[in-house]
Design a protein around this motif. Structure first.
Motif, PDB file in Angstrom:
ATOM      1  N   LEU A  55      31.590  53.033  64.686  1.00  0.00           N
ATOM      2  CA  LEU A  55      31.535  52.267  63.443  1.00  0.00           C
ATOM      3  C   LEU A  55      31.430  50.781  63.756  1.00  0.00           C
ATOM      4  CD1 LEU A  55      31.764  52.338  60.308  1.00  0.00           C
ATOM      5  CD2 LEU A  55      34.236  52.041  60.612  1.00  0.00           C
ATOM      6  N   ALA A  56      30.341  50.151  63.295  1.00  0.00           N
ATOM      7  CA  ALA A  56      30.122  48.729  63.554  1.00  0.00           C
ATOM      8  C   ALA A  56      30.668  47.862  62.431  1.00  0.00           C
ATOM      9  CB  ALA A  56      28.631  48.451  63.734  1.00  0.00           C
ATOM     10  N   GLY A  57      30.696  48.389  61.215  1.00  0.00           N
ATOM     11  CA  GLY A  57      31.167  47.617  60.084  1.00  0.00           C
ATOM     12  C   GLY A  57      30.764  48.278  58.782  1.00  0.00           C
ATOM     13  N   ALA A  58      30.991  47.580  57.690  1.00  0.00           N
ATOM     14  CA  ALA A  58      30.653  48.088  56.360  1.00  0.00           C
ATOM     15  C   ALA A  58      29.713  47.107  55.675  1.00  0.00           C
ATOM     16  CB  ALA A  58      31.915  48.271  55.521  1.00  0.00           C
ATOM     17  N   LEU A  59      28.602  47.610  55.194  1.00  0.00           N
ATOM     18  CA  LEU A  59      27.645  46.807  54.428  1.00  0.00           C
ATOM     19  C   LEU A  59      28.019  46.950  52.960  1.00  0.00           C
ATOM     20  CD1 LEU A  59      25.031  45.110  54.515  1.00  0.00           C
ATOM     21  CD2 LEU A  59      23.773  47.227  54.192  1.00  0.00           C
ATOM     22  N   THR A  60      28.315  45.832  52.308  1.00  0.00           N
ATOM     23  CA  THR A  60      28.925  45.881  50.978  1.00  0.00           C
ATOM     24  C   THR A  60      28.182  44.996  49.983  1.00  0.00           C
ATOM     25  OG1 THR A  60      31.081  46.185  52.035  1.00  0.00           O
ATOM     26  CG2 THR A  60      31.081  45.590  49.699  1.00  0.00           C
ATOM     27  N   LEU A  61      27.962  45.551  48.808  1.00  0.00           N
ATOM     28  CA  LEU A  61      27.374  44.818  47.685  1.00  0.00           C
ATOM     29  C   LEU A  61      28.469  44.621  46.642  1.00  0.00           C
ATOM     30  CD1 LEU A  61      24.413  43.955  46.678  1.00  0.00           C
ATOM     31  CD2 LEU A  61      24.603  45.957  45.210  1.00  0.00           C
ATOM     32  N   THR A  62      28.625  43.400  46.132  1.00  0.00           N
ATOM     33  CA  THR A  62      29.607  43.143  45.081  1.00  0.00           C
ATOM     34  C   THR A  62      28.937  42.474  43.892  1.00  0.00           C
ATOM     35  OG1 THR A  62      30.224  41.019  46.100  1.00  0.00           O
ATOM     36  CG2 THR A  62      31.550  42.944  46.675  1.00  0.00           C
ATOM     37  N   CYS A  63      29.509  42.732  42.710  1.00  0.00           N
ATOM     38  CA  CYS A  63      28.956  42.161  41.478  1.00  0.00           C
ATOM     39  C   CYS A  63      30.010  42.215  40.393  1.00  0.00           C
ATOM     40  CB  CYS A  63      27.712  42.940  41.040  1.00  0.00           C
ATOM     41  SG  CYS A  63      28.036  44.649  40.559  1.00  0.00           S
ATOM     42  N   PRO A  64      29.837  41.438  39.324  1.00  0.00           N
ATOM     43  CA  PRO A  64      30.712  41.594  38.169  1.00  0.00           C
ATOM     44  C   PRO A  64      30.644  43.030  37.645  1.00  0.00           C
ATOM     45  CG  PRO A  64      29.434  39.575  37.986  1.00  0.00           C
ATOM     46  CD  PRO A  64      28.866  40.338  39.136  1.00  0.00           C
ATOM     47  N   ALA A  65      31.760  43.548  37.194  1.00  0.00           N
ATOM     48  CA  ALA A  65      31.814  44.944  36.764  1.00  0.00           C
ATOM     49  C   ALA A  65      30.770  45.245  35.690  1.00  0.00           C
ATOM     50  CB  ALA A  65      33.213  45.271  36.252  1.00  0.00           C
ATOM     51  N   ALA A  66      30.510  44.280  34.821  1.00  0.00           N
ATOM     52  CA  ALA A  66      29.558  44.501  33.726  1.00  0.00           C
ATOM     53  C   ALA A  66      28.131  44.675  34.218  1.00  0.00           C
ATOM     54  CB  ALA A  66      29.628  43.341  32.736  1.00  0.00           C
ATOM     55  N   ARG A  67      27.838  44.216  35.439  1.00  0.00           N
ATOM     56  CA  ARG A  67      26.474  44.326  35.961  1.00  0.00           C
ATOM     57  C   ARG A  67      26.293  45.521  36.892  1.00  0.00           C
ATOM     58  NH1 ARG A  67      26.117  38.296  36.923  1.00  0.00           N
ATOM     59  NH2 ARG A  67      26.038  38.726  39.166  1.00  0.00           N
ATOM     60  N   TYR A  68      27.343  46.258  37.125  1.00  0.00           N
ATOM     61  CA  TYR A  68      27.234  47.402  38.049  1.00  0.00           C
ATOM     62  C   TYR A  68      26.281  48.449  37.486  1.00  0.00           C
ATOM     63  CZ  TYR A  68      28.243  51.751  40.437  1.00  0.00           C
ATOM     64  OH  TYR A  68      28.114  52.931  41.118  1.00  0.00           O
ATOM     65  N   ARG A  69      25.450  49.029  38.375  1.00  0.00           N
ATOM     66  CA  ARG A  69      24.617  50.162  37.991  1.00  0.00           C
ATOM     67  C   ARG A  69      24.574  51.173  39.130  1.00  0.00           C
ATOM     68  NH1 ARG A  69      19.570  49.375  40.288  1.00  0.00           N
ATOM     69  NH2 ARG A  69      19.012  47.230  40.862  1.00  0.00           N
ATOM     70  N   ASP A  70      24.403  52.434  38.773  1.00  0.00           N
ATOM     71  CA  ASP A  70      24.449  53.521  39.752  1.00  0.00           C
ATOM     72  C   ASP A  70      23.383  53.385  40.834  1.00  0.00           C
ATOM     73  OD1 ASP A  70      26.632  54.715  38.581  1.00  0.00           O
ATOM     74  OD2 ASP A  70      25.437  56.106  37.360  1.00  0.00           O
ATOM     75  N   GLY A  71      22.250  52.756  40.496  1.00  0.00           N
ATOM     76  CA  GLY A  71      21.177  52.603  41.465  1.00  0.00           C
ATOM     77  C   GLY A  71      21.566  51.780  42.680  1.00  0.00           C
ATOM     78  N   PHE A  72      22.642  51.000  42.577  1.00  0.00           N
ATOM     79  CA  PHE A  72      23.095  50.218  43.729  1.00  0.00           C
ATOM     80  C   PHE A  72      23.501  51.119  44.894  1.00  0.00           C
ATOM     81  CE2 PHE A  72      24.498  46.477  40.822  1.00  0.00           C
ATOM     82  CZ  PHE A  72      23.205  45.969  40.847  1.00  0.00           C
ATOM     83  N   ARG A  73      23.942  52.334  44.598  1.00  0.00           N
ATOM     84  CA  ARG A  73      24.334  53.257  45.677  1.00  0.00           C
ATOM     85  C   ARG A  73      23.170  53.506  46.639  1.00  0.00           C
ATOM     86  NH1 ARG A  73      28.715  57.076  44.559  1.00  0.00           N
ATOM     87  NH2 ARG A  73      27.473  58.630  45.668  1.00  0.00           N
ATOM     88  N   ASP A  74      22.013  53.823  46.069  1.00  0.00           N
ATOM     89  CA  ASP A  74      20.842  54.083  46.913  1.00  0.00           C
ATOM     90  C   ASP A  74      20.386  52.820  47.639  1.00  0.00           C
ATOM     91  OD1 ASP A  74      20.776  56.758  46.256  1.00  0.00           O
ATOM     92  OD2 ASP A  74      19.335  56.484  44.622  1.00  0.00           O
ATOM     93  N   ASP A  75      20.464  51.678  46.960  1.00  0.00           N
ATOM     94  CA  ASP A  75      20.072  50.415  47.596  1.00  0.00           C
ATOM     95  C   ASP A  75      20.926  50.141  48.832  1.00  0.00           C
ATOM     96  OD1 ASP A  75      18.148  49.912  45.614  1.00  0.00           O
ATOM     97  OD2 ASP A  75      19.609  48.861  44.348  1.00  0.00           O
ATOM     98  N   VAL A  76      22.230  50.335  48.688  1.00  0.00           N
ATOM     99  CA  VAL A  76      23.155  50.055  49.794  1.00  0.00           C
ATOM    100  C   VAL A  76      22.993  51.085  50.907  1.00  0.00           C
ATOM    101  CG1 VAL A  76      25.600  49.930  50.434  1.00  0.00           C
ATOM    102  CG2 VAL A  76      24.796  48.808  48.353  1.00  0.00           C
TER     103      VAL A  76
END
Length: 249
Positions: free
Chosen positions: A202-223
């Motif tokens: 394990l080298a690390g964790a790649l993480t996307l953060t955003c305001p809760a109101a802007r969250y969308r399920d498609g971010f899972r595939d992007d990450v």
């Protein structure tokens, strides 16, 4: 007339478009050596590569001439000293920042949210690299900042793939990604996936953060896609059975 393969070999499946077939095949032969391998018999190399032994022998002769493989006294083949020299050259010139930062910028470009690379740091996690969202409303973590080790998507991924027990961590290991809203802060959402180095470390964790109101399920595939690409860029491989994580091409 030369025989034609009944089906496309694994080597040919991974050939570069517009490349030289013989070079692609030779490089693929090198890639079938795995962590823990010593020397391999010709039959094992043929099985892993899907190439005829006659073809393999010609490729191995060229690789041996270049020092990339060596033939042992018992007829088996192992990696040669030129591999060690190239590794030393690569290691001396390698910059983690130069590999990670372009991946973060690309993820931000795709999602317009903030992206970071987290690693464990004692009882905390460290935001090692960070690219901010271009949008004015965002979280304001900075590179170099220490964050909780037990809250937030990045923290959960680091703990999950370090073997932490529990239902939440089992699910993250099963999914290959953590997507959480309000875990570190009530008004923030985070999506994180593991990045692996050579040997599945394990080298690390790649993480996307955003305001809760802007969250969308498609971010899972992007990450997940970004984490797979970064794992490949680091020369890494995912542990067997890790969903969504990179495997050798």
């Amino acid at each position: 007339m030369p025989r034609k393969a009944a089906q496309v070999s694994e080597a040919d499946k991974h050939a570069a478009a517009g490349g030289a077939i013989a070079v692609d095949r030779a490089l693929f032969v090198l890639s079938v050596f795995r962590l823990g391998d010593g020397a391999l018999a010709l039959a094992e190399l043929a099985q892993r590569s899907g190439l005829y032994k006659s073809t393999l022998l010609r490729l191995l002769a060229s690789l041996e001439h270049a020092g990339l493989v060596q033939r042992h006294a018992d007829g088996r083949y192992g990696l040669g000293p030129e591999v060690a020299r190239l590794h030393a050259v690569y290691a001396a010139s390698f910059s983690l920042e130069a590999v990670v930062m372009p991946a973060l910028r690309e993820l931000v470009n795709v999602t317009r949210e903030s992206a970071a690379f987290h690693v464990e740091q004692g009882e905390h996690r460290l935001c090692l690299y960070r690219v901010d969202s271009p949008q004015p409303v965002r979280d304001h973590v900075r590179a170099g900042e220490l964050l909780p080790r037990d809250r937030g998507a990045g923290a959960r991924v680091l703990r999950a793939f370090a073997g932490e027990p529990g239902e939440l961590y089992d699910r993250i290991r099963q999914d290959g990604v953590a997507a959480l809203v309000g875990d570190r802060s009530p008004d923030l959402a985070g999506v994180s996936a593991p990045v692996f180095g050579p040997g599945g470390v394990l080298a690390g964790a790649l993480t996307l953060t955003c305001p809760a109101a802007r969250y969308r399920d498609g971010f899972r595939d992007d990450v997940l896609q970004a984490a797979r690409s970064l794992t490949r860029a680091l020369g890494g491989t995912a542990p067997h059975g890790t969903p969504g994580a990179a495997v050798p091409d």
